[in-house]
Structure formats: structure tokens, C-alpha cells
Design an enzyme around this catalytic site. Structure first.
Site, mmCIF file in Angstrom:
data_model
loop_
_atom_site.group_PDB
_atom_site.id
_atom_site.type_symbol
_atom_site.label_atom_id
_atom_site.label_comp_id
_atom_site.label_asym_id
_atom_site.label_seq_id
_atom_site.Cartn_x
_atom_site.Cartn_y
_atom_site.Cartn_z
ATOM 1 N N THR A 169 -0.830 4.432 -0.134
ATOM 2 C CA THR A 169 -1.323 5.649 0.576
ATOM 3 C C THR A 169 -0.964 6.599 1.203
ATOM 4 O O THR A 169 -1.031 7.920 0.958
ATOM 5 C CB THR A 169 -2.703 5.021 1.221
ATOM 6 O OG1 THR A 169 -3.392 3.984 0.405
ATOM 7 C CG2 THR A 169 -3.626 5.961 1.862
ATOM 8 N N CYS A 223 0.786 -1.187 -0.172
ATOM 9 C CA CYS A 223 -0.025 -0.127 0.094
ATOM 10 C C CYS A 223 0.883 1.210 0.052
ATOM 11 O O CYS A 223 1.886 1.244 0.791
ATOM 12 C CB CYS A 223 -0.950 0.081 1.418
ATOM 13 S SG CYS A 223 -1.878 1.537 1.428
#
Length: 351
Positions: free
Chosen positions: A186, A184
Site C-alpha cells: 500500500t 503489503c
């Protein structure tokens, strides 16, 4: 703009302090939990570890392997109703260990209804990267109306007040984690996130006050991290990267420079969006990475390693049952966890 100055912690920031124990052996530790869920009114018992609902780990083969140990699998949301029907016909005993996954689009809900028409799955996982939107809450409320007797896991969020809102809106279990996953990005792309250990502690406190549960999603790299997640108050722990690269994971084994590898990517990566949606929409950025990771053989070996580590944690703090672990835990802050002097020289056993 405001700044919170109190310290927030991740798995790498703490160790669990040992305590006196009357346990004679790890074999005496029970890892099974039993939950009665707030909204569905149903009861479940098993070991509360969940394979992430990614297309790499949320496979039928993974569900079969994990069900043998009474673990759960969040199934890939792109599995078709026809595939579900075929699998349910051949492996009815695995179905109670599966979660059907969906997003918030109208076609996702229609597909969920089609799946439930052919297979009676006990769990639903409403899964988005950002569980703070009004649209997400409205979708949760609608799913609860349509499936009042199903256990609904919804997320992801990282703060107590949103956990409370989701539980009051129909979630039995709230999924915790923004940005901690191994594939990830993000936090890199958006600057948004929350250290996972503190998120679990704060969100578990909020959920338990309302009779709900939380599932820690992301950030676990070792069996010790899984133990810390449970010790922090997580009722369930979801694993992606730790279960990737196995025979039961999707994708073919590839070879590079004489080493066996498997492809692994985040579900918000460019690779995943091109595969499932045709392209990355111009209004958004990729928030996941694609990597080739070492091939790791059967997932059973990894599961036994995780469960063995968890039992050992319980013996170190005197917890006879997994349920007691959080009550027996004292975390101590550390600057260094491991002596890694010989890590570069580690020889992995051949599979």
C-alpha cells in the site's frame, strides 16, 4: 497541503530500556490479559495475540494450534457457513478463540448472518484496508445493531480521531496499521501510511480514554517487535508473516533448489484477487505481493519462541504481568538495533 514535522517512529527505531526487577525467573511472568469490552459487555481472558485473518493464516488448523495456548485466530473471510458448521461440530472448544471476518459488501453481511446462525462465535472482525470511509462506519453501526452482544474488532486506521469515531460507532477493538505488513504494498502504490510504533502509541491513548482497545496489525518481524507493540500500548497484536509458512498455514509445501517453501501473499495482491474475485478490477491496483517463504514446520515452535521472548521482555523491565509492560516501558531511539555480522552464516536447524 500541510506537513507534520514531529518525528514518527517504527519498531526498528527504538529499543526498550531495561529496569530493576524483583522477578526471579521468566516463569513468574503472566501473559494473560482479561478485558471487559465496552459495547458487548462481555469478558474475555487469554493471551492477546491474534493470527491475521488472511487465507494463509486464518485456517481451522491454525485456530486449533493457537487455541491450545489461549491465543486467537482471525478466520479467513472466505470460509463457508457449511465449513463452519462442520468444524464447530467437531471442535467446539476452539470456537471461543475464533473471529469471524467480513468486508463491507452486502453479501459479506449476509454471509456473516448465515455463519452466526450455525455457530456462536464471540468475535467479529470487520476488516478493510481503509477504515476512513463513511461506508465503513455505516457498516460498523449496522453490525453493532445486529449483534449487540458480540465483540467487534474494526479497522484499519492509524490516527486517534478515527479510533474515537469507530469506538463511538460500535467497535470494541480498533485495528491499527496501514501499510506495515510484510506482503503489503500500500505504501509503495499509494504513498499512504504511518509508522507503526507511533500509530499504536497515539491510537491506544485515544482508545483507552473511551474504554476501548486497540489491536496492532502488521509490521512485527521478530518477537522483540511483538513486545514493542504491547509496550507501546497495544491490547492485542495481530500477526501474519510471523505465522506464515507453517504446517497450519494454507498451501502445499513446494521445493525449489532443494529448499522447502510455502506460498504467501497479501490479500490485496493480484494472486489473492484472482483467486477470490476472478480478476483485479480495472479501477484499482494490486496492493500486495506474492512470495515463496521458507517452510517452518509446526507453528507451536514459533508461538513458544514469541511467548518466551515476551516473558523475557517483561523480566527486563520488571513487569510481573503483560498488563504492566506499557507502564514499565521507556523507549530509547537508536540508529542501530542489531549486530548482524554473522547473519549471512546462520544455519537453520532442520525440521
Amino acid at each position: 497541503m500541510r506537513i507534520e514535522t514531529d518525528i514518527k517512529l517504527d519498531f526498528s527505531d527504538v529499543l526498550i530500556r531495561s529496569k530493576r526487577s524483583v522477578l526471579q525467573s521468566r516463569v513468574e511472568v503472566s501473559l494473560e490479559r482479561e478485558f471487559r469490552f465496552r459495547h458487548s459487555g462481555t469478558t474475555w481472558s487469554g493471551i492477546p495475540i491474534v493470527a491475521a485473518n488472511m487465507d494463509h493464516t486464518g485456517t481451522f488448523a491454525m485456530a486449533q494450534a493457537l487455541s491450545e495456548h489461549r491465543l486467537l485466530t482471525g478466520m479467513d473471510k472466505f470460509i463457508t457457513p457449511d465449513d463452519w458448521k462442520k468444524f464447530a461440530t467437531q471442535h467446539p472448544g476452539v470456537i471461543p478463540h475464533c473471529l469471524a471476518s467480513l468486508g463491507v459488501a452486502e453479501h459479506d453481511l449476509k454471509k456473516l448472518q448465515d455463519i452466526m446462525a450455525v455457530v456462536d462465535l464471540p468475535f467479529i472482525c470487520l476488516d478493510v484496508a481503509n477504515g476512513y470511509t463513511e461506508r465503513f462506519v455505516a457498516c460498523l453501526e449496522r453490525i453493532r445493531e445486529l449483534f449487540p452482544k458480540k465483540v467487534i474488532m474494526a479497522g484499519n486506521v492509524v490516527t486517534g480521531e478515527m479510533v474515537e469515531e469507530l469506538i463511538l460507532s460500535g467497535a470494541d477493538i480498533v485495528k491499527i496499521g496501514i501499510g506495515p505488513g510484510s506482503v503489503c504494498t500500500t505504501r509503495e502504490k499509494t504513498g499512504v501510511g504511518y509508522p507503526q510504533l507511533s500509530a499504536i502509541i497515539e491510537c491506544a491513548d485515544a482508545a483507552h480514554g473511551l474504554g476501548g482497545q486497540v489491536c496492532a496489525d502488521g509490521g512485527c518481524v521478530t518477537p522483540g517487535d511483538v513486545a514493542k507493540a504491547f509496550a507501546a500500548g497495544a491490547d492485542f497484536v495481530m500477526l501474519g508473516g510471523m505465522l506464515a509458512g507453517h504446517d497450519e498455514s494454507s498451501g502445499e509445501v513446494i521445493e525449489e533448489n532443494g529448499k522447502k517453501l510455502k506460498r504467501f501473499y497479501g490479500m490485496s495482491s493480484t494472486e489473492a484477487m484472482e483467486k477470490h474475485h476472478g480478476s483485479v478490477a480495472e479501477y484499482r491496483a494490486s496492493e500486495g505481493r506474492s512470495v515463496n517463504i521458507p517452510y517452518r514446520g509446526p507453528v507451536k515452535n514459533t508461538i513458544l519462541d514469541i511467548l518466551g521472548g515476551l516473558r523475557s521482555t517483561c523480566t527486563y523491565v520488571g513487569a510481573h504481568r503483560l498488563k504492566e509492560l506499557s507502564k514499565r516501558t521507556t523507549f530509547i531511539r537508536v540508529a542501530r538495533q542489531l549486530n548482524e555480522a554473522f547473519v549471512p552464516f546462520t544455519i537453520e536447524s532442520s525440521k
